[in-house]
Enzyme design. Structure first.
Site: not given
Ligand code: NAP
Length: 249
Positions: A157, A161
């Site tokens: 991961y 990033k």
């Molecule tokens: P999340 O709740 O798991 O949501 C991820 C989204 O991406 C979901 O809609 C998922 O669809 C979709 N997705 C996954 N694989 C995909 C693919 N191959 N093609 C198209 N869509 C896809 O994650 P989140 O926490 O909102 O994270 C969003 C972004 O922020 C990510 O890039 C993550 O790495 C980054 N981020 C998050 C955090 C945190 O603390 N949450 C911190 C730093 C960075 P499904 O419904 O199918 O899963």
């Protein structure tokens, strides 16, 4: 209404930070392309669309796995067919497959690099020509503080990033003369389905490292992305902006 008349495509916007960003941008006047992968729960995307329509904006759902080059091309092509332009691309879709490197399987490495890093390449490459033609565009990539500081159990991961950050800076240098900016946001610990599965002791350790002593909300990230997508951020390019309660400084 900072995004009036704009069209925004947000990858992975059926839930989490992507969904919050889609709704926030619609509140600011943008029409939205919602994306999620095949085989995911379609009612999530439908609920996001309904909220956007209730705000008086247009919303269109396109299923596509952004980790696949041809799928990303189709996603951008269908979005252009629907709205005639894409002003804003938010590369948000991301996954985790956490494991210590000693135990990490090749599939866990490949899956994360494929969605989180190659997905950004795929979607950005597909949108670049149309944005260059319109001599304007905003590309915002969702990285992570982990891409800067590292995290045990997340070599895949954090490599993805860190890759997104390098990609963003190189892209910003390549396309600025065409009126396109590229920036990255680096969230810290944000409450979402991605983080709720973490063990309690990990969450407690994270909390202790955050000066604001609270986890971030999806809207905290959405607000920053929305600002970067607006004209107010026209002179911001090639930056990585943390939204992490002071966790990394
Ligand atoms: P999340 O709740 O798991 O949501 C991820 C989204 O991406 C979901 O809609 C998922 O669809 C979709 N997705 C996954 N694989 C995909 C693919 N191959 N093609 C198209 N869509 C896809 O994650 P989140 O926490 O909102 O994270 C969003 C972004 O922020 C990510 O890039 C993550 O790495 C980054 N981020 C998050 C955090 C945190 O603390 N949450 C911190 C730093 C960075 P499904 O419904 O199918 O899963």
């Amino acid at each position: 209404m900072r995004l009036e008349g704009k069209v925004a495509l947000i990858t992975g916007s059926s839930r989490g930070i992507g969904a919050a960003t889609a709704i926030r941008m619609a509140e600011e006047g943008a029409d939205i392309i919602i994306n999620y992968p095949f085989a995911a729960e379609e009612e999530n995307a439908a609920a996001v669309r309904e909220k956007i329509i209730n705000l008086g904006r247009q919303a269109h759902i396109i299923e596509a796995d952004i980790g696949k080059f041809t799928e990303a091309e189709r996603l951008i092509g269908e979005a252009l067919e629907k709205f005639g332009k894409i002003d804003i691309l938010v590369n948000n879709a991301g996954i985790t497959r956490d494991n210590l490197l000693l135990r990490m399987k090749e599939e866990e490495w490949d899956a994360v690099i494929n969605v989180n890093l190659k997905g950004v390449f795929n979607c950005t490459k597909a949108v670049l020509r149309p944005m260059m033609k319109q001599k304007a565009g905003k590309i915002i990539n969702v990285a992570s503080v982990v891409g800067i500081m590292g995290n045990a159990g997340q070599t895949n991961y954090s490599a993805s990033k860190a890759g997104v950050i390098g990609f963003t800076k190189s892209l910003a240098k390549e396309v600025a003369s065409r009126g396109i900016t590229a920036n990255a946001v680096a969230p810290g610990f944000i409450e979402s389905q991605m983080t709720e599965v973490l063990p309690e002791n990990v969450k407690e350790a994270m909390l202790a490292a955050i000066p604001l002593k609270k986890f971030g909300k999806q809207e905290d990230v959405a607000n920053l992305i929305c600002f970067l997508a607006s004209a107010e951020a026209d002179y911001i390019n090639g930056q990585v902006i943390n939204v992490d309660g002071g966790m990394l400084m």
